[in-house]
Enzyme design. Structure first.
Site, mmCIF file in Angstrom:
data_model
loop_
_atom_site.group_PDB
_atom_site.id
_atom_site.type_symbol
_atom_site.label_atom_id
_atom_site.label_comp_id
_atom_site.label_asym_id
_atom_site.label_seq_id
_atom_site.Cartn_x
_atom_site.Cartn_y
_atom_site.Cartn_z
ATOM 1 N N LYS A 193 0.851 -1.197 0.000
ATOM 2 C CA LYS A 193 0.000 0.000 0.000
ATOM 3 C C LYS A 193 0.882 1.241 0.000
ATOM 4 O O LYS A 193 1.547 1.542 0.988
ATOM 5 C CB LYS A 193 -0.917 0.042 1.216
ATOM 6 C CG LYS A 193 -1.991 1.113 0.993
ATOM 7 C CD LYS A 193 -2.561 1.685 2.257
ATOM 8 C CE LYS A 193 -1.691 2.688 2.934
ATOM 9 N NZ LYS A 193 -1.553 3.980 2.230
ATOM 10 N N GLU A 267 10.332 0.673 10.360
ATOM 11 C CA GLU A 267 11.325 1.721 10.100
ATOM 12 C C GLU A 267 10.629 3.023 10.413
ATOM 13 O O GLU A 267 9.762 3.458 9.661
ATOM 14 C CB GLU A 267 11.749 1.732 8.629
ATOM 15 C CG GLU A 267 12.367 0.468 8.120
ATOM 16 C CD GLU A 267 13.798 0.279 8.570
ATOM 17 O OE1 GLU A 267 14.348 1.216 9.207
ATOM 18 O OE2 GLU A 267 14.351 -0.789 8.317
ATOM 19 N N CYS A 301 13.736 10.283 6.882
ATOM 20 C CA CYS A 301 13.682 9.770 8.256
ATOM 21 C C CYS A 301 15.049 9.873 8.923
ATOM 22 O O CYS A 301 15.137 10.050 10.127
ATOM 23 C CB CYS A 301 13.156 8.345 8.279
ATOM 24 S SG CYS A 301 13.922 7.290 7.072
ATOM 25 N N GLU A 398 10.561 15.134 15.630
ATOM 26 C CA GLU A 398 10.928 15.072 14.212
ATOM 27 C C GLU A 398 10.110 16.146 13.474
ATOM 28 O O GLU A 398 8.878 16.136 13.523
ATOM 29 C CB GLU A 398 10.566 13.688 13.681
ATOM 30 C CG GLU A 398 10.905 13.480 12.239
ATOM 31 C CD GLU A 398 10.680 12.039 11.784
ATOM 32 O OE1 GLU A 398 9.640 11.459 12.123
ATOM 33 O OE2 GLU A 398 11.548 11.520 11.070
HETATM 34 P P1 NAI Z 1 2.119 8.001 8.382
HETATM 35 O O1 NAI Z 1 2.944 7.181 9.259
HETATM 36 O O2 NAI Z 1 0.704 8.272 8.746
HETATM 37 O O3 NAI Z 1 2.084 7.378 6.907
HETATM 38 C C1 NAI Z 1 2.891 6.340 6.441
HETATM 39 C C2 NAI Z 1 2.038 5.243 5.798
HETATM 40 O O4 NAI Z 1 1.241 4.607 6.783
HETATM 41 C C3 NAI Z 1 1.060 5.733 4.746
HETATM 42 O O5 NAI Z 1 1.023 4.790 3.702
HETATM 43 C C4 NAI Z 1 -0.258 5.735 5.481
HETATM 44 O O6 NAI Z 1 -1.370 5.587 4.646
HETATM 45 C C5 NAI Z 1 -0.108 4.538 6.369
HETATM 46 N N1 NAI Z 1 -0.973 4.517 7.551
HETATM 47 C C6 NAI Z 1 -1.466 5.566 8.246
HETATM 48 N N2 NAI Z 1 -2.194 5.132 9.291
HETATM 49 C C7 NAI Z 1 -2.151 3.785 9.265
HETATM 50 C C8 NAI Z 1 -2.688 2.760 10.094
HETATM 51 N N3 NAI Z 1 -3.403 3.045 11.163
HETATM 52 N N4 NAI Z 1 -2.430 1.488 9.782
HETATM 53 C C9 NAI Z 1 -1.673 1.187 8.719
HETATM 54 N N5 NAI Z 1 -1.151 2.101 7.903
HETATM 55 C C10 NAI Z 1 -1.370 3.382 8.167
HETATM 56 O O7 NAI Z 1 2.863 9.360 8.174
HETATM 57 P P2 NAI Z 1 2.199 10.782 7.836
HETATM 58 O O8 NAI Z 1 0.994 11.041 8.678
HETATM 59 O O9 NAI Z 1 2.012 10.861 6.392
HETATM 60 O O10 NAI Z 1 3.340 11.770 8.304
HETATM 61 C C11 NAI Z 1 3.353 12.292 9.622
HETATM 62 C C12 NAI Z 1 4.741 12.371 10.165
HETATM 63 O O11 NAI Z 1 5.300 11.074 10.212
HETATM 64 C C13 NAI Z 1 5.733 13.158 9.323
HETATM 65 O O12 NAI Z 1 5.661 14.519 9.567
HETATM 66 C C14 NAI Z 1 7.018 12.569 9.764
HETATM 67 O O13 NAI Z 1 7.427 13.161 10.966
HETATM 68 C C15 NAI Z 1 6.687 11.124 10.005
HETATM 69 N N6 NAI Z 1 7.028 10.287 8.857
HETATM 70 C C16 NAI Z 1 8.182 9.580 8.918
HETATM 71 C C17 NAI Z 1 8.567 8.822 7.855
HETATM 72 C C18 NAI Z 1 9.811 8.032 7.888
HETATM 73 O O14 NAI Z 1 10.302 7.638 6.839
HETATM 74 N N7 NAI Z 1 10.356 7.759 9.018
HETATM 75 C C19 NAI Z 1 7.795 8.749 6.621
HETATM 76 C C20 NAI Z 1 6.545 9.479 6.683
HETATM 77 C C21 NAI Z 1 6.227 10.224 7.760
#
Ligand code: NAI
Length: 803
Positions: A193, A267, A301, A398
């Site tokens: 996804k 991760e 990240c 972050e």
């Molecule tokens: P997120 O963690 O919500 O999104 C990442 C993925 O998880 C997306 O594909 C999303 O659809 C999915 N997702 C969201 N809720 C879920 C759930 N309950 N169960 C399964 N999958 C789920 O990240 P978001 O909200 O887009 O970004 C928020 C903050 O997260 C950013 O500002 C950043 O600080 C951090 N982030 C860190 C990343 C990294 O590579 N470490 C990548 C993206 C965001």
């Protein structure tokens, strides 16, 4: 239009946009919406929903994408499951050809994918063209190679099964490659996804899968939001979840998968230090900061977002950094001379703004260059916050944007302490021209990836992943492959059948319910104490419970440990950090000595086991002999379970160092109380961990007798701590404890579930150990590298080498 002489005067250069007609034509041909890719076909969502995909550089809608629902996930998982037996049964070299075909096709379409990625995500074309896409291609080539050599490198291993993979929006195609390539190489099938902000390169990749002739169902792609991700996580037909994204969602996923037996790798986020010592090459380090925190708009990240700079050079460094940042070009992602593109989404822009405001409110000085931002789209300028306190929000949270916070230090120790002053541990960048300074910091900073005089380097051959709340599991290289494989348990089962004395006879009496001593039990010989910090200790509550023999007669009292005892034991284990720093040779000697001393008392232990558990004298003797053998085996391995030098493409020796977790908590089963205890403790301490052990609840005396063996074998105080009592309650306390780095449990399913749920808070890995999982009782697992792998986490260190 400036004149030539004006251009020569200012050295300003005009726009150099990359053509996007091929992508526009591709979008137009879709008729306004994209579809899911399930079982080799493009299908509309069962429930018909969609969401808009926006170009963050303009705010314009590019297309609508299919919103995946439960029915779509069901169909995708069913397809992945159906094809799994056939795909996993293919010889590795055949799977290698499929991966190779994907790599080739992707390489041929690099330009198309780069433009699509920049339009969807907002990243500068220079980065998608030179970074994201070539790295994704490299990932498929590299893992085609792993499929080839799989049997040689991981003999007898099996794929995990159907993998649910959830990825973020910061490196959409690259994260897809990181997930899909190793999964397929190992023989798994996939439901992926993509993130809702950036689904398009995944859709284009699905088209490549079709074109490359990948069998239907091996890769399925369902687009959608967090709810779609949650449906995938919860699906019972999924064997493993691999997630990259926020720590918050990582925790939700940990809780949702608790007790399901699904394998999990996370991760998560980071707040990585960028450490500049006073002897660093400052100009290079300035360029390093540009790559660390202004690359990909800081939405990385492992971004080096916390600058720690030696006080003596801080002013000079800040001045040069500001001068450099002033010259960064912020604007159209498709312009080849753009340095900083658009932030991926409006909500992210708001988040960055509000965190910078929070920094200002906390008293930080905010510097931004004097440049005009585009009037449309989501742009944020490179930003430096100085005068930041280590505990402030902006130093701890972050930000995930082009925002650097800076602090100064005076000594090397202070630099390391500041670097480690975070709940995260994803990466660190260390700048010094002195070998000793750089390598000393590399050893002491707790992070999964360390770059020396460099930053943000990635390669398919190098393991990537975090310590602490940055998650667990590795992607890339040997360690990354291991995440998608199961240890050879078929062989283990066979071996168990062939050698019943080696395991099957250890059926113990069931654990009695723990009750406070009533004082009425006849002829209790003594009360076994706890063992904490190298000393026998009375339980904090002063309570004990009755231990019975195989015939149900009370034979002794054992201490009833409580939360306070666990805290003391963890504290003692934390203090024994010298064990982790001891040489592997020294640890091996101690383990050999343990074996020798246990063997010297073999008869005594066998008698005790026989009396307590009711096994035959032969089985009891065999149990002791096997325990001795485990000790010598792990003693032998202590200085041989080496890391690697990973063959990355750049001029580096990229080390994969096997580092102990620190403190591992171990909850033992009731069967084979001595063998289980030794089989679990020995590999953990052989690799330099300190342990807090809950021995068999029914037969704790075997472990309490073992104190004397520990005491006579030069095991330093605090390396092995033993708390007897109610296993379920004590395991829960250990799962909650922030200073326990990993937890192994041989508990009942309910205990495992509770531990996994609780571990979500501090993101510690929990492994079920015992038949059906990683099995201490099987000779294959118990006398093999499997437990050693669980005793270490890989730290990848990029050391410049050669020219
Ligand atoms: P997120 O963690 O919500 O999104 C990442 C993925 O998880 C997306 O594909 C999303 O659809 C999915 N997702 C969201 N809720 C879920 C759930 N309950 N169960 C399964 N999958 C789920 O990240 P978001 O909200 O887009 O970004 C928020 C903050 O997260 C950013 O500002 C950043 O600080 C951090 N982030 C860190 C990343 C990294 O590579 N470490 C990548 C993206 C965001």
């Amino acid at each position: 239009m400036p004149s030539v002489s004006e251009i020569l005067e200012t050295m300003e250069y005009g726009p150099a946009p990359e053509a996007n007609d091929a992508v526009l034509a591709w979008l137009a041909a879709k008729g306004g919406r994209t579809r899911h890719f399930i079982d080799g076909a493009f299908v509309d969502p069962a429930e018909g929903g969609s969401f808009e995909v926006v170009n963050p550089a303009s705010g314009e809608v590019l297309i609508a994408a299919a919103q995946g629902g439960k029915a779509d996930i069901d169909a995708a998982v069913a397809a992945a499951r159906r094809v799994l037996p056939a795909w996993s049964a293919l010889p590795g070299h055949v799977r290698a050809r499929h991966l190779y075909a994907l790599a080739r096709l992707l390489q041929k379409r690099e330009r198309f994918f780069a433009v699509l990625e920049s339009m969807d995500n907002g990243k500068p074309i220079r980065e998608s063209r030179d970074g994201d896409i070539p790295l994704a291609v490299r990932h498929f080539y590299h893992h085609a190679g792993w499929a080839e050599v799989l049997e040689a490198e991981f003999p007898g291993h099996e794929p995990v099964g159907v993998c649910g993979q959830i990825i973020p929006w910061n490196f959409p195609l690259l994260m897809l490659a990181w997930k899909v390539a190793p999964a397929l190489a190992a023989g798994n099938t996939v439901v992926l996804k993509p993130a809702e902000f950036t689904p398009l390169t995944a859709v284009a990749f699905a088209e490549l899968c079709r074109e490359a002739g990948l069998p239907a169902g091996v890769v399925n792609i369902v687009t959608g939001d967090g709810a779609t991700g949650a449906a995938l996580v919860e699906h019972p037909g999924v064997d493993k979840i691999a997630f990259t994204g926020s720590t918050e969602v990582g925790r939700l996923i940990r809780r949702a998968t608790a007790g399901t037996g699904k394998k999990l790798s996370l991760e998560l986020g980071g707040k990585s230090p960028f450490v500049v010592f006073d002897d660093a090459d400052l100009d290079s380090a300035v360029e390093g900061v540009v790559d660390a925190v202004w690359f990909n708009q800081g939405q990385v990240c492992c971004a080096g977002s916390r600058l720690l700079v030696h006080e003596a050079v801080a002013d000079r460094f800040h001045a040069r950094l500001k001068a450099r940042a002033q010259r960064l070009r912020v604007g159209d992602p498709l312009d080849k001379s753009t340095d900083i593109g658009a932030v991926a989404a409006g909500v992210q822009l708001e988040r960055i703004r509000s965190l910078v405001e929070a920094g200002r409110a906390e008293g930080a000085a905010c510097w931004q260059p004097d440049i005009a931002l585009p009037t449309r789209g989501f742009f944020f300028p490179p930003t430096i916050l100085t005068g930041v306190a280590p505990a402030s929000i902006v130093a701890q949270e972050e930000i995930f944007g082009p925002v650097l916070v800076t602090m100064t230090f005076r000594t090397q120790d202070e630099a390391v302490a500041l670097a480690n002053n975070t709940r995260y541990g994803l990466s660190a960048s260390i700048w010094s021209e002195t070998l000793n300074v750089a390598l000393d910091a590399a050893a002491r900073i707790k992070a999964g990836v360390i770059w020396l005089n460099g930053t943000n380097m990635f390669d398919a051959a190098a393991g990537f992943g975090g310590y602490r709340e940055s998650g667990y599991g590795r992607e890339g290289g040997h360690a990354g492959m291991a995440e998608y494989l199961k240890a050879p348990d078929k062989a283990a089962r066979k071996a168990r059948r062939a050698a019943p004395a080696a395991a099957a006879d250890f059926t113990a009496a069931p654990a009695p319910a723990v009750s406070a001593a009533d004082g009425a039990a006849p002829r209790l010989d003594r009360t076994a104490k706890l063992y904490v910090g190298g000393k026998q200790a009375r339980p904090d509550g002063g309570a004990s419970y009755t231990v019975s023999d195989a015939k149900g007669r009370p034979v002794s009292q054992a201490g009833l440990g409580n939360r306070k005892d666990i805290r003391n034991a963890v504290e003692a284990a934390q203090k024994a950090a010298g064990w982790s720093a001891a040489s592997a040779h020294a640890r091996a000697q101690v383990l050999f000595f343990l074996a020798e001393n246990l063997e010297a008392r073999a008869q005594e232990f066998a008698d005790r086991i026989e009396a307590l558990t009711g096994v035959t004298p032969e089985a009891a003797a065999e149990e002791v002999a096997l325990a001795v053998r485990r000790l010598t085996f792990y003693a032998g391995y202590a200085d041989k379970f080496d890391g690697r030098v990973q063959s990355t493409r750049s001029r580096h020796v990229t080390l994969a160092m096997n580092e102990p977790w620190g403190v591992i908590a171990i909850a033992c089963p009731d069967e084979a109380p001595l063998l289980a205890f030794v089989s679990l403790v020995a590999p953990a301490i052989a690799m330099g961990n300190r342990v807090v052990v809950l021995p068999s609840q029914a037969h704790p005396l075997v472990a309490t007798d073992f104190y004397q063996v520990l005491e006579t074998s030069d095991v330093p105080a605090g390396v092995v701590n033993i708390v007897t009592g109610e296993r379920a309650a004590l395991t829960a306390t250990l799962a909650d404890h922030d200073d326990v780095d990993a937890l192994w449990t041989a508990g009942e399913p309910g205990e495992i579930r509770a531990a996994e749920e609780r571990s979500a808070g501090n993101v510690k890995p929990v492994w079920a150990v015992g038949p059906g999982g990683l099995d201490w009782s099987s000779p294959i697992h118990g006398l093999g590298p499997q437990f050693l792998r669980r005793s270490i986490q890989v730290k990848t260190i990029w050391v410049p080498y050669g020219e």
